[in-house]
Design a protein around this motif. Structure first.
Motif, mmCIF file in Angstrom:
data_model
loop_
_atom_site.group_PDB
_atom_site.id
_atom_site.type_symbol
_atom_site.label_atom_id
_atom_site.label_comp_id
_atom_site.label_asym_id
_atom_site.label_seq_id
_atom_site.Cartn_x
_atom_site.Cartn_y
_atom_site.Cartn_z
ATOM 1 N N LYS A 149 4.556 25.042 -60.937
ATOM 2 C CA LYS A 149 5.517 25.543 -59.962
ATOM 3 C C LYS A 149 6.621 26.352 -60.629
ATOM 4 O O LYS A 149 7.170 27.277 -60.034
ATOM 5 C CB LYS A 149 6.117 24.379 -59.166
ATOM 6 C CG LYS A 149 5.094 23.525 -58.434
ATOM 7 C CD LYS A 149 4.241 24.345 -57.484
ATOM 8 C CE LYS A 149 3.245 23.483 -56.731
ATOM 9 N NZ LYS A 149 2.294 24.305 -55.942
ATOM 10 N N THR A 150 6.984 25.987 -61.865
ATOM 11 C CA THR A 150 7.973 26.743 -62.636
ATOM 12 C C THR A 150 7.380 27.048 -64.001
ATOM 13 O O THR A 150 6.442 26.377 -64.459
ATOM 14 C CB THR A 150 9.277 25.949 -62.832
ATOM 15 O OG1 THR A 150 9.050 24.900 -63.795
ATOM 16 C CG2 THR A 150 9.772 25.343 -61.525
ATOM 17 N N VAL A 151 7.918 28.043 -64.666
ATOM 18 C CA VAL A 151 7.388 28.429 -65.980
ATOM 19 C C VAL A 151 7.448 27.264 -66.968
ATOM 20 O O VAL A 151 6.554 27.095 -67.807
ATOM 21 C CB VAL A 151 8.124 29.679 -66.521
ATOM 22 C CG1 VAL A 151 9.607 29.401 -66.756
ATOM 23 C CG2 VAL A 151 7.474 30.165 -67.813
ATOM 24 N N ASN A 152 8.472 26.416 -66.854
ATOM 25 C CA ASN A 152 8.584 25.294 -67.790
ATOM 26 C C ASN A 152 7.527 24.217 -67.574
ATOM 27 O O ASN A 152 7.311 23.368 -68.446
ATOM 28 C CB ASN A 152 9.984 24.674 -67.709
ATOM 29 C CG ASN A 152 11.004 25.474 -68.493
ATOM 30 O OD1 ASN A 152 10.693 26.514 -69.080
ATOM 31 N ND2 ASN A 152 12.246 25.008 -68.509
ATOM 32 N N ASP A 153 6.844 24.250 -66.426
ATOM 33 C CA ASP A 153 5.726 23.324 -66.235
ATOM 34 C C ASP A 153 4.629 23.575 -67.266
ATOM 35 O O ASP A 153 3.861 22.670 -67.596
ATOM 36 C CB ASP A 153 5.143 23.455 -64.829
ATOM 37 C CG ASP A 153 6.026 22.829 -63.761
ATOM 38 O OD1 ASP A 153 6.873 21.980 -64.113
ATOM 39 O OD2 ASP A 153 5.884 23.185 -62.580
ATOM 40 N N LEU A 154 4.570 24.794 -67.790
ATOM 41 C CA LEU A 154 3.570 25.110 -68.808
ATOM 42 C C LEU A 154 3.851 24.401 -70.131
ATOM 43 O O LEU A 154 2.999 24.380 -71.019
ATOM 44 C CB LEU A 154 3.509 26.619 -69.037
ATOM 45 C CG LEU A 154 2.914 27.438 -67.888
ATOM 46 C CD1 LEU A 154 3.070 28.936 -68.161
ATOM 47 C CD2 LEU A 154 1.449 27.091 -67.673
ATOM 48 N N LEU A 155 5.043 23.797 -70.253
ATOM 49 C CA LEU A 155 5.376 23.045 -71.454
ATOM 50 C C LEU A 155 4.938 21.589 -71.355
ATOM 51 O O LEU A 155 5.017 20.862 -72.350
ATOM 52 C CB LEU A 155 6.906 23.101 -71.698
ATOM 53 C CG LEU A 155 7.468 24.511 -71.931
ATOM 54 C CD1 LEU A 155 8.992 24.466 -71.982
ATOM 55 C CD2 LEU A 155 6.914 25.113 -73.221
ATOM 56 N N ARG A 156 4.470 21.159 -70.174
ATOM 57 C CA ARG A 156 3.974 19.806 -70.022
ATOM 58 C C ARG A 156 2.738 19.609 -70.904
ATOM 59 O O ARG A 156 1.974 20.541 -71.149
ATOM 60 C CB ARG A 156 3.614 19.519 -68.566
ATOM 61 C CG ARG A 156 4.798 19.469 -67.613
ATOM 62 C CD ARG A 156 4.324 19.144 -66.206
ATOM 63 N NE ARG A 156 5.417 19.024 -65.262
ATOM 64 C CZ ARG A 156 5.275 18.682 -63.990
ATOM 65 N NH1 ARG A 156 4.062 18.397 -63.523
ATOM 66 N NH2 ARG A 156 6.307 18.616 -63.186
ATOM 67 N N ALA A 157 2.517 18.369 -71.289
ATOM 68 C CA ALA A 157 1.385 18.059 -72.152
ATOM 69 C C ALA A 157 0.064 18.495 -71.562
ATOM 70 O O ALA A 157 -0.861 18.915 -72.276
ATOM 71 C CB ALA A 157 1.358 16.567 -72.460
ATOM 72 N N GLN A 158 -0.042 18.433 -70.213
ATOM 73 C CA GLN A 158 -1.302 18.778 -69.550
ATOM 74 C C GLN A 158 -1.673 20.251 -69.716
ATOM 75 O O GLN A 158 -2.833 20.639 -69.513
ATOM 76 C CB GLN A 158 -1.210 18.470 -68.040
ATOM 77 C CG GLN A 158 -0.947 17.022 -67.733
ATOM 78 C CD GLN A 158 0.539 16.736 -67.525
ATOM 79 O OE1 GLN A 158 1.384 17.231 -68.280
ATOM 80 N NE2 GLN A 158 0.855 15.958 -66.500
ATOM 81 N N HIS A 159 -0.699 21.083 -70.069
ATOM 82 C CA HIS A 159 -0.984 22.510 -70.232
ATOM 83 C C HIS A 159 -0.920 22.964 -71.679
ATOM 84 O O HIS A 159 -1.044 24.156 -71.971
ATOM 85 C CB HIS A 159 -0.011 23.329 -69.374
ATOM 86 C CG HIS A 159 -0.206 23.123 -67.897
ATOM 87 N ND1 HIS A 159 -1.241 23.699 -67.200
ATOM 88 C CD2 HIS A 159 0.492 22.378 -67.013
ATOM 89 C CE1 HIS A 159 -1.174 23.306 -65.943
ATOM 90 N NE2 HIS A 159 -0.140 22.512 -65.800
ATOM 91 N N GLN A 160 -0.727 22.014 -72.573
ATOM 92 C CA GLN A 160 -0.640 22.374 -73.983
ATOM 93 C C GLN A 160 -1.942 22.137 -74.740
ATOM 94 O O GLN A 160 -2.120 22.597 -75.846
ATOM 95 C CB GLN A 160 0.499 21.576 -74.645
ATOM 96 C CG GLN A 160 1.879 22.011 -74.208
ATOM 97 C CD GLN A 160 2.206 23.428 -74.637
ATOM 98 O OE1 GLN A 160 2.101 23.772 -75.817
ATOM 99 N NE2 GLN A 160 2.621 24.265 -73.691
ATOM 100 N N GLY A 161 -2.877 21.398 -74.148
ATOM 101 C CA GLY A 161 -4.188 21.212 -74.764
ATOM 102 C C GLY A 161 -4.168 20.229 -75.912
ATOM 103 O O GLY A 161 -3.192 19.614 -76.245
#
Length: 506
Positions: A494-506
């Motif tokens: 929903k926000t760009v910082n959601d990409l920093l969540r573990a689920q999007h870091q691989g």
């Protein structure tokens, strides 16, 4: 009164005068709040499978694919990512030159973790002859954000989410579009190794979709050993809705009627054009890197398998009813199935004559089916699963938004508060009838579940009309089953910082 130019505009958009009048009437009458029987929960509208049942459903899905079932992934992907960058737009246009909010500080502190870091760094080098590190060290944070958001750089503030670099995958970076291509190969490959995927796109971005798809398909096809059939469609102009002023008169701009896109409910037309037995519906941003995708693939097969299992039983019941070879005991079993499996109930059924009950069952069974994954509510915004009353007096599972509740009544707030699950938009749909004919999905919409909102246009407050939501009122008269799925299958951005969540870091 409509003038000649109005009539020409309606004709060009494929909107009838009758449809226009229906929209104007809706502004005046508004939409009624729904009558809710209960929030759905495990044991009352939500199915929770045992490990054995999970395995059985997965096997059912594999059998469906190998026996020639036709499946397609349907991905709404036309929306721009501007809301995803709302915080960074505010920073770029604000008075502060350095990050001050927690959101801004996190963005810059962890900027190297973003999959798009290298592309952004290159854009900074091109525009300022300095990379991200040099620019931030000298306090020029806004230059970095401008290179991310504006068309002088990555243009991320105006591109759709589908085309943004979301994940680092070994030596590659993947967009959501690429992740959906891979997902499709992992649970929607038919017996001839075809993978059918459909994206809804906006016309201005279609060339960029085509460019990315053409660049990536050959490698993905080779990697997964499949043949991709990727199609795209645009939201139809005929689904646009007229805007009105605060007195409910048609709003005109330079003398012309103003029409607006009518929300994701407009995509029912696009879904209706799909020619497949089964269609998976999932939002573009709910994807994870391949290393974290196992639970998603597992439960896509589970809900798909349960869907085809239920459809087979409904088909058998309808064929039996049509043949006339049934006993009253058979009919009672069908009523029990309607109550327990489809969670459709009507107090009046106990008073119906046998012939009336058979007609009722035929009507309730012969409609599109959807199985909807539901995740435990951990505070994420979004609609939820409820048992709601229909216009015929029956009650059935529905996905509802808070706007459909009368919040002036204490019981409404209590219903929302009591909800254990919410809707991650994880649907699998059977859109053909028991004879193999396509349903006309437009026949199963509850038109009384639209939404009216206030917008600003050129400094003037206007009213806008949204059609019943795609997975809300547009599917109100479908047979709906809710299934408890793991929270790991829901990873929205929903926000760009959601990409920093573990689920999007691989």
């Amino acid at each position: 009164m409509l003038n000649t130019e109005d009539l020409k505009l309606l004709q060009s958009k494929g909107i009838s005068e009758e449809t226009l009048q229906e929209q104007l009437d809706a502004f005046k009458s508004g939409f009624p709040y729904l009558k809710i029987e209960a929030s759905a929960a495990v044991g009352n509208g939500i199915v929770k499978f045992t490990d054995e049942e999970v395995a059985q459903c997965s096997e059912e899905w594999d059998n469906f694919l190998t026996s020639g079932g036709v499946v397609e992934k349907f991905v709404p992907a036309s929306g721009a990512a501007s809301r995803m960058f709302k915080n960074m737009f505010e920073f770029m246009n604000g008075e502060n030159n350095e990050p001050t909010t927690d959101f801004e500080k996190k963005f810059f502190a962890e900027i190297e973790k973003f999959a798009f870091y290298d592309a952004l760094n290159a854009a900074c080098e091109k525009n300022h002859n300095k990379g991200i590190k040099a620019l931030t060290e000298e306090g020029n944070y806004k230059a970095v954000v401008e290179c991310m958001l504006k068309d002088c750089g990555l243009n991320y503030g105006f591109l759709p989410k589908a085309l943004l670099q979301f994940h680092k995958v070994e030596n590659e970076v993947h967009t959501p579009l690429e992740e959906h291509l891979e997902e499709g190969a992992q649970y929607a490959t038919d017996k001839d190794n075809n993978v059918n995927i459909h994206f809804t796109v906006s016309p201005e971005h279609k060339p960029e979709f085509e460019k990315l798809i053409n660049a990536k398909l050959p490698a993905f096809a080779e990697k997964w050993g499949v043949k991709y059939n990727v199609s795209m469609s645009e939201q139809k102009a005929s689904t646009d809705t007229v805007a009105v002023d605060m007195e409910n008169n048609p709003y005109r701009e330079d003398g012309k009627l103003l029409f607006r896109p009518a929300g994701h409910g407009a995509l029912l037309e696009n879904l209706n054009d799909i020619d497949a037995d089964v269609v998976f519906v999932k939002n573009i941003d709910n994807v994870v890197p391949s290393s974290l995708r196992a639970e998603t693939i597992k439960f896509k097969k589970v809900i798909g398998g349960y869907l085809v299992k239920v459809q087979k039983q409904i088909k058998a019941y309808l064929e039996q009813l049509e043949s006339g070879e049934y006993t009253i005991e058979d009919v009672r079993k069908m009523v029990a199935f309607l109550h327990s499996t489809l969670c459709v109930r009507h107090e009046d059924t106990k008073h119906l004559e046998d012939c009336e009950l058979v007609l009722y069952l035929k009507n309730k069974f012969n409609r599109p089916i959807r199985v909807c994954g539901m995740v435990k509510n951990d505070g994420e915004p979004g609609g939820g699963p409820y048992i709601a009353y229909n216009q015929d007096g029956s009650c059935s599972p529905q996905i509802l938004e808070s706007a459909q509740f009368d919040m002036s009544k204490p019981e409404s707030a209590e219903l929302i508060k009591s909800g254990t699950h919410f809707n991650p938009v994880d649907l699998v749909c059977y859109i053909k009838d028991y004879k193999g004919n396509k349903f006309n999905l437009k026949n199963y919409v509850d038109k009384q579940t639209g939404l009216i909102s206030e917008k600003s246009k050129s400094g003037t407050t206007i009213k806008a009309l949204e059609l019943p939501g795609l997975w809300n009122g547009s599917m109100s008269d479908w047979n709906t089953i809710f299934v408890d799925v793991p929270l790991a299958t829901f990873n929205p951005v929903k926000t760009v910082n959601d990409l920093l969540r573990a689920q999007h870091q691989g």
